[in-house]
Design an enzyme around this catalytic site. Sequence first.
Site, PDB file in Angstrom:
ATOM      1  N   TYR A 124      46.081  33.030  85.809  1.00 51.77           N
ATOM      2  CA  TYR A 124      46.459  34.424  86.080  1.00 51.77           C
ATOM      3  C   TYR A 124      47.642  34.816  85.214  1.00 51.77           C
ATOM      4  O   TYR A 124      48.575  34.028  85.034  1.00 51.77           O
ATOM      5  CB  TYR A 124      46.861  34.596  87.547  1.00 51.77           C
ATOM      6  CG  TYR A 124      45.728  35.144  88.381  1.00 51.77           C
ATOM      7  CD1 TYR A 124      45.227  36.412  88.105  1.00 51.77           C
ATOM      8  CD2 TYR A 124      45.174  34.411  89.414  1.00 51.77           C
ATOM      9  CE1 TYR A 124      44.183  36.929  88.846  1.00 51.77           C
ATOM     10  CE2 TYR A 124      44.129  34.925  90.164  1.00 51.77           C
ATOM     11  CZ  TYR A 124      43.638  36.195  89.876  1.00 51.77           C
ATOM     12  OH  TYR A 124      42.611  36.702  90.603  1.00 51.77           O
ATOM     13  N   GLU A 155      48.880  38.363  85.563  1.00 51.59           N
ATOM     14  CA  GLU A 155      49.056  39.768  85.935  1.00 51.59           C
ATOM     15  C   GLU A 155      50.376  40.292  85.403  1.00 51.59           C
ATOM     16  O   GLU A 155      51.393  39.598  85.464  1.00 51.59           O
ATOM     17  CB  GLU A 155      49.024  39.924  87.461  1.00 51.59           C
ATOM     18  CG  GLU A 155      47.619  40.010  87.987  1.00 51.59           C
ATOM     19  CD  GLU A 155      47.565  40.141  89.505  1.00 51.59           C
ATOM     20  OE1 GLU A 155      48.555  40.602  90.102  1.00 51.59           O
ATOM     21  OE2 GLU A 155      46.530  39.772  90.071  1.00 51.59           O
ATOM     22  N   ASP A 182      37.030  58.453  72.055  1.00 55.08           N
ATOM     23  CA  ASP A 182      36.427  57.167  72.433  1.00 55.08           C
ATOM     24  C   ASP A 182      35.666  56.683  71.199  1.00 55.08           C
ATOM     25  O   ASP A 182      34.566  57.159  70.910  1.00 55.08           O
ATOM     26  CB  ASP A 182      35.483  57.376  73.623  1.00 55.08           C
ATOM     27  CG  ASP A 182      34.730  56.102  73.996  1.00 55.08           C
ATOM     28  OD1 ASP A 182      34.774  55.126  73.217  1.00 55.08           O
ATOM     29  OD2 ASP A 182      34.086  56.088  75.058  1.00 55.08           O
ATOM     30  N   THR A 214      35.686  49.945  72.699  1.00 57.19           N
ATOM     31  CA  THR A 214      35.307  48.592  73.075  1.00 57.19           C
ATOM     32  C   THR A 214      35.660  47.714  71.878  1.00 57.19           C
ATOM     33  O   THR A 214      35.913  48.215  70.779  1.00 57.19           O
ATOM     34  CB  THR A 214      33.797  48.474  73.347  1.00 57.19           C
ATOM     35  OG1 THR A 214      33.095  49.042  72.244  1.00 57.19           O
ATOM     36  CG2 THR A 214      33.406  49.180  74.624  1.00 57.19           C
ATOM     37  N   LYS A 249      31.556  46.026  69.529  1.00 55.72           N
ATOM     38  CA  LYS A 249      30.471  46.682  68.788  1.00 55.72           C
ATOM     39  C   LYS A 249      30.728  46.472  67.290  1.00 55.72           C
ATOM     40  O   LYS A 249      30.741  45.326  66.855  1.00 55.72           O
ATOM     41  CB  LYS A 249      30.384  48.152  69.186  1.00 55.72           C
ATOM     42  CG  LYS A 249      30.050  48.322  70.678  1.00 55.72           C
ATOM     43  CD  LYS A 249      29.789  49.759  71.060  1.00 55.72           C
ATOM     44  CE  LYS A 249      29.358  49.885  72.506  1.00 55.72           C
ATOM     45  NZ  LYS A 249      30.461  50.135  73.430  1.00 55.72           N
ATOM     46  N   ARG A 289      33.337  40.906  74.216  1.00 53.81           N
ATOM     47  CA  ARG A 289      33.110  42.084  75.044  1.00 53.81           C
ATOM     48  C   ARG A 289      34.432  42.484  75.705  1.00 53.81           C
ATOM     49  O   ARG A 289      35.069  41.641  76.345  1.00 53.81           O
ATOM     50  CB  ARG A 289      32.085  41.787  76.139  1.00 53.81           C
ATOM     51  CG  ARG A 289      30.789  41.210  75.647  1.00 53.81           C
ATOM     52  CD  ARG A 289      29.726  41.261  76.699  1.00 53.81           C
ATOM     53  NE  ARG A 289      29.274  42.627  76.840  1.00 53.81           N
ATOM     54  CZ  ARG A 289      28.491  43.253  75.950  1.00 53.81           C
ATOM     55  NH1 ARG A 289      28.066  42.625  74.878  1.00 53.81           N
ATOM     56  NH2 ARG A 289      28.139  44.500  76.131  1.00 53.81           N
TER      57      ARG A 289
HETATM   58  N1  DSN Z   1      26.098  50.879  76.377  1.00 53.29           N
HETATM   59  C1  DSN Z   1      26.769  51.161  75.121  1.00 53.29           C
HETATM   60  C2  DSN Z   1      25.811  51.574  74.077  1.00 53.29           C
HETATM   61  O1  DSN Z   1      24.781  50.958  73.972  1.00 53.29           O
HETATM   62  O2  DSN Z   1      26.080  52.481  73.334  1.00 53.29           O
HETATM   63  C3  DSN Z   1      27.877  52.105  75.254  1.00 53.29           C
HETATM   64  O3  DSN Z   1      28.880  51.519  76.006  1.00 53.29           O
END
Ligand code: DSN
Length: 413
Positions: A50, A52, A196, A222, A225, A231
């Site tokens: 942990y 935190e 975003d 995120t 990607k 992730r």
């Molecule tokens: N689920 C994602 C996508 O495939 O674009 C977005 O978070």
Amino acid sequence: MAIKDIDPIIAELIQKEKQRQETTLELIASENHVSTAVMEAAGSCLTNKYAEGYPAARYYGGCEYYDQIESLAIARAKQIFGCQFANVQPHSGANANLASFMAMMQPGDRYISLALSSGGHLSHGMKLNTSAIFWQPDHYELDSKTETIDFDSVRRKALELKPKMILCGYSAYPRTIDFKRFREIADEVGALLFADIAHIAGLVAGGAHPSPFPHAHVVSTTTHKTLRGPRGGLIMTNDEALAKAINRSVFPGSQGGPLMHIIAAKAVAFGEALRPEFKTYAQQIVRNAAALAKALAGKGYRLQSGGTDNHLMLVDLRARNADFTGADAEKALEKAGIICNKNAILNDPRPPKLTSGIRLGTPAVTSRGLKEHDLEVVAEFIDRAMSAKDDDSALKTIRAEVAKFCQKFPMPH
Ligand code: DSN
């Protein structure tokens, strides 16, 4: 003890999944193949503890190395995106967005975004998501002719509703986002601009898409990607007061203990994104997407907005075969070893579980080393699978050819 001795069932499923990834072409625009180094950090002893709180302000002892790891992740994120504050703790993009909303707005405040059905994300105001339960979304539109952002509609909605926040950045939008134009509208109505950049973060990092800074007040992404990390989520800003609010909204506002093994993996991925070869990677993603789009258009497929500027494209299947839904295409392509997802086309008459299109992206295949001419081969596989439709034997033949083709492109881990 090794996983295969402790839990042979899970070990075998992991092995099968590894083989599935190796023998198929991953064209889901939001997925990627990470490096061995990123995987090593994600699978390390850092999962045990942990931590935190934040570096030098933890609620648990023994965080000496965790502090150094998180501080490095923060410093690298700031360097990549050229901003002053970063919070690397969000467990996911949706969590990053929830914390960003909490930092920018009071419950019940109004904001505008692009609807999920037009290319937005569920955390941008889909009615069952916290983004619509605790705040009031309204949506601007795509221009029905160009199928790109209709800035007249953004401005009209902004003037009419005086939203607290304007949200840009999408899950299924193949064109460059004009952050500067969004900021001008936000300034005109006194709104915060929230970008975003989950889908395009790696392109921004590699200079293949304009940066949301200095235009956006808050930027979320995120890390898994185009950025090719584990992730997870990340929030950034240049505003000190917003940075404080973001830190509070992440912890203790919406999360408890951070996933420190994932934060270490983010740090490793950020280090990779700072290397010169990442620029080459980001630019190759875009070139590959353009090559795939061109090849598909040459075979009679219609691309929403006429093509792509980034890593993804939306293929409207109706131009090729009006009876073939996005769901049919997703299934046929999977049987042929090509993985993608069904996706609504603008003003799609079919429901989200069927759709009239598919979304294709090139981040993962580019990580495997495919180049423009390889994407022409991929387009040929796609077209043959579409023509085979429910002919399982023809799809099986293509599947074997795809697996053989994949052998030329080993995984980066
Ligand atoms: N689920 C994602 C996508 O495939 O674009 C977005 O978070």
